[in-house]
Design an enzyme around this catalytic site. Structure first.
Site, PDB file in Angstrom:
ATOM      1  N   ASP A  20     -16.006  89.710 -84.200  1.00 34.47           N
ATOM      2  CA  ASP A  20     -17.128  88.985 -84.810  1.00 34.47           C
ATOM      3  C   ASP A  20     -17.232  87.532 -84.350  1.00 34.47           C
ATOM      4  O   ASP A  20     -18.324  87.047 -84.034  1.00 34.47           O
ATOM      5  CB  ASP A  20     -17.008  89.018 -86.343  1.00 34.47           C
ATOM      6  CG  ASP A  20     -16.899  90.432 -86.906  1.00 34.47           C
ATOM      7  OD1 ASP A  20     -16.739  91.376 -86.111  1.00 34.47           O
ATOM      8  OD2 ASP A  20     -16.977  90.584 -88.127  1.00 34.47           O
ATOM      9  N   GLU A  21     -16.088  86.836 -84.329  1.00 35.28           N
ATOM     10  CA  GLU A  21     -16.115  85.404 -84.038  1.00 35.28           C
ATOM     11  C   GLU A  21     -16.338  85.097 -82.560  1.00 35.28           C
ATOM     12  O   GLU A  21     -16.450  83.929 -82.172  1.00 35.28           O
ATOM     13  CB  GLU A  21     -14.819  84.734 -84.518  1.00 35.28           C
ATOM     14  CG  GLU A  21     -13.553  85.206 -83.835  1.00 35.28           C
ATOM     15  CD  GLU A  21     -12.927  86.430 -84.498  1.00 35.28           C
ATOM     16  OE1 GLU A  21     -11.704  86.591 -84.364  1.00 35.28           O
ATOM     17  OE2 GLU A  21     -13.658  87.211 -85.147  1.00 35.28           O
ATOM     18  N   LYS A  26     -17.945 101.332 -78.936  1.00 34.69           N
ATOM     19  CA  LYS A  26     -17.688 100.213 -79.842  1.00 34.69           C
ATOM     20  C   LYS A  26     -16.493  99.470 -79.266  1.00 34.69           C
ATOM     21  O   LYS A  26     -15.377  99.967 -79.292  1.00 34.69           O
ATOM     22  CB  LYS A  26     -17.391 100.697 -81.262  1.00 34.69           C
ATOM     23  CG  LYS A  26     -17.037  99.577 -82.236  1.00 34.69           C
ATOM     24  CD  LYS A  26     -16.640 100.160 -83.585  1.00 34.69           C
ATOM     25  CE  LYS A  26     -16.369  99.063 -84.615  1.00 34.69           C
ATOM     26  NZ  LYS A  26     -15.134  98.307 -84.358  1.00 34.69           N
ATOM     27  N   THR A  35     -11.505 100.823 -89.244  1.00 35.71           N
ATOM     28  CA  THR A  35     -10.360  99.964 -89.555  1.00 35.71           C
ATOM     29  C   THR A  35     -10.589  99.218 -90.864  1.00 35.71           C
ATOM     30  O   THR A  35      -9.723  99.203 -91.745  1.00 35.71           O
ATOM     31  CB  THR A  35     -10.130  98.967 -88.411  1.00 35.71           C
ATOM     32  OG1 THR A  35      -9.995  99.677 -87.186  1.00 35.71           O
ATOM     33  CG2 THR A  35      -8.881  98.136 -88.658  1.00 35.71           C
ATOM     34  N   THR A  36     -11.751  98.609 -91.004  1.00 31.80           N
ATOM     35  CA  THR A  36     -12.076  97.878 -92.230  1.00 31.80           C
ATOM     36  C   THR A  36     -12.044  98.789 -93.442  1.00 31.80           C
ATOM     37  O   THR A  36     -11.643  98.372 -94.533  1.00 31.80           O
ATOM     38  CB  THR A  36     -13.466  97.225 -92.098  1.00 31.80           C
ATOM     39  OG1 THR A  36     -13.476  96.358 -90.961  1.00 31.80           O
ATOM     40  CG2 THR A  36     -13.838  96.436 -93.343  1.00 31.80           C
ATOM     41  N   VAL A  38     -20.579  95.533 -84.323  1.00 35.60           N
ATOM     42  CA  VAL A  38     -20.035  96.222 -85.493  1.00 35.60           C
ATOM     43  C   VAL A  38     -18.894  95.368 -86.017  1.00 35.60           C
ATOM     44  O   VAL A  38     -17.959  95.053 -85.271  1.00 35.60           O
ATOM     45  CB  VAL A  38     -19.491  97.620 -85.128  1.00 35.60           C
ATOM     46  CG1 VAL A  38     -18.975  98.330 -86.372  1.00 35.60           C
ATOM     47  CG2 VAL A  38     -20.558  98.450 -84.432  1.00 35.60           C
ATOM     48  N   TYR A  61     -14.492 104.482 -79.528  1.00 35.87           N
ATOM     49  CA  TYR A  61     -14.094 103.305 -80.298  1.00 35.87           C
ATOM     50  C   TYR A  61     -12.867 102.697 -79.614  1.00 35.87           C
ATOM     51  O   TYR A  61     -11.761 103.206 -79.733  1.00 35.87           O
ATOM     52  CB  TYR A  61     -13.790 103.729 -81.734  1.00 35.87           C
ATOM     53  CG  TYR A  61     -13.370 102.632 -82.693  1.00 35.87           C
ATOM     54  CD1 TYR A  61     -13.363 101.285 -82.340  1.00 35.87           C
ATOM     55  CD2 TYR A  61     -12.980 102.962 -83.991  1.00 35.87           C
ATOM     56  CE1 TYR A  61     -12.984 100.308 -83.231  1.00 35.87           C
ATOM     57  CE2 TYR A  61     -12.600 101.989 -84.903  1.00 35.87           C
ATOM     58  CZ  TYR A  61     -12.593 100.662 -84.516  1.00 35.87           C
ATOM     59  OH  TYR A  61     -12.206  99.700 -85.418  1.00 35.87           O
ATOM     60  N   SER A 111     -16.672  93.603 -89.770  1.00 42.65           N
ATOM     61  CA  SER A 111     -16.433  93.515 -91.215  1.00 42.65           C
ATOM     62  C   SER A 111     -17.156  92.346 -91.856  1.00 42.65           C
ATOM     63  O   SER A 111     -17.643  92.446 -92.989  1.00 42.65           O
ATOM     64  CB  SER A 111     -14.933  93.400 -91.480  1.00 42.65           C
ATOM     65  OG  SER A 111     -14.405  92.211 -90.884  1.00 42.65           O
ATOM     66  N   GLY A 130     -17.113  94.264 -81.213  1.00 42.40           N
ATOM     67  CA  GLY A 130     -16.406  94.323 -82.481  1.00 42.40           C
ATOM     68  C   GLY A 130     -15.500  93.154 -82.797  1.00 42.40           C
ATOM     69  O   GLY A 130     -14.666  93.249 -83.702  1.00 42.40           O
TER      70      GLY A 130
END
Length: 299
Positions: free
Chosen positions: A193-194, A165, A51-52, A208, A135, A210, A191
């Site tokens: 991040d925060e 993922k 995606t990123t 995983v 994914y 960005s 996946g």
């Protein structure tokens, strides 16, 4: 599966796709990009064409060129692992990728977990010795099947299957994935991040994302603190990380903005996004980049 598989753990950077000002892929950036990830972020694994990386906006040939460039430049770089999404499975095996991730079809959607498992099996048949990962990203595919249901029994259909993922916020489903994966020694990589700390408590094996392109060195500190049982430090780092992401989201934080932020923080020329994404105002990216730099300087 005939070859020995190294379990995927730790941080994996979901890489951006460098483009020229004219919108063509810019392979000359890949070498310096790898150096930056290893030397500045201590991130030694990458997830390409996801995606990123705007993988769905690239042609098949472009995805193949990018995958080959990452694998070629990654050789000898401290054992860097390359997991590829969005390229042909047979091609991924031929260029030395360490794994391939399969996303659910999103136009004609699978009606149940059985249909999705059959789809993943069909892809895996083109590279039977290459580790295969599912994914899971329902926010982009619109496929709301529980990932745990997809995993259930998949090892009987796909001997090369090695994990998931998980880019979603359903901690119940995530926990079920971790529980099922334990007896198979699979990797569950998170996946969002925060929200990483919540996933670590459930037992994920890594992440995983960005933001690990430019905040990997801090998140590595967070992982080390968690492994050492220093939960106060882990929470403090997660809270600071959340503050940065909240600041970015309040300004508007999509792949286009994130890509420009990477350029500002790293000094690497990531270039513009591919349509239908639009370039973000430089001032917005600079404001977010400054917040990231301040966070980095404190640690």
């Amino acid at each position: 599966m005939s070859r020995s598989v190294k379990k995927l753990t730790g941080l994996v950077a979901a890489t951006f796709t460098p483009l020229t000002a004219e919108g063509e892929i810019n392979l000359s950036v890949i070498g310096p990009y790898i150096d930056y990830l290893i030397e500045k972020q201590n991130v030694k694994s990458v997830f390409i064409n996801g995606t990123t990386g705007e993988g769905c906006s690239l042609t098949v040939d472009e995805r193949k060129q990018l995958a080959a460039a990452w694998c070629q430049h990654g050789k000898g770089n401290y054992g860097q692992q390359k997991c590829i999404k969005g390229t042909r499975a047979r091609h991924a095996a031929s260029i030395g990728a360490d794994g391939i991730a399969v996303i659910s079809p999103s136009y004609f959607k699978p009606i149940n977990a059985d249909a999705l498992r059959l789809f993943i099996k069909e892809v895996s048949a083109f590279a039977p010795d290459l580790p295969m990962y599912y994914y899971h990203i329902p926010s982009m595919t619109g496929v709301a099947l529980d990932a745990a249901d997809v995993l259930n029994g998949i090892e009987q259909m796909i001997p090369s299957f090695q994990g998931v993922k998980y880019t979603g916020t359903d901690l119940r489903d995530l926990g079920q994935c971790v529980c099922y994966s334990q007896s198979h020694n699979w990797s569950v990589m998170f996946g969002v991040d925060e929200q990483l700390l919540g996933a670590l408590v459930l037992g994920v094996h890594g992440a995983v994302g960005s933001t690990y392109n430019y905040l990997g060195h801090i998140v590595n500190q967070m992982l080390a603190a968690f492994d050492n049982g220093n939960h106060m430090q882990t929470r403090a780092l997660q809270f600071e990380f959340m503050e940065v992401i909240t600041f970015a989201k309040n300004l508007g934080f999509d792949v286009s903005v994130n890509k420009q932020v990477m350029s500002e923080v790293s000094g690497l020329a990531m270039g513009p996004p591919r349509l239908p994404l639009l370039p973000c105002p430089v001032s917005k990216a600079q404001a977010i980049a400054q917040k990231i730099k301040d966070f980095s300087q404190r640690h």
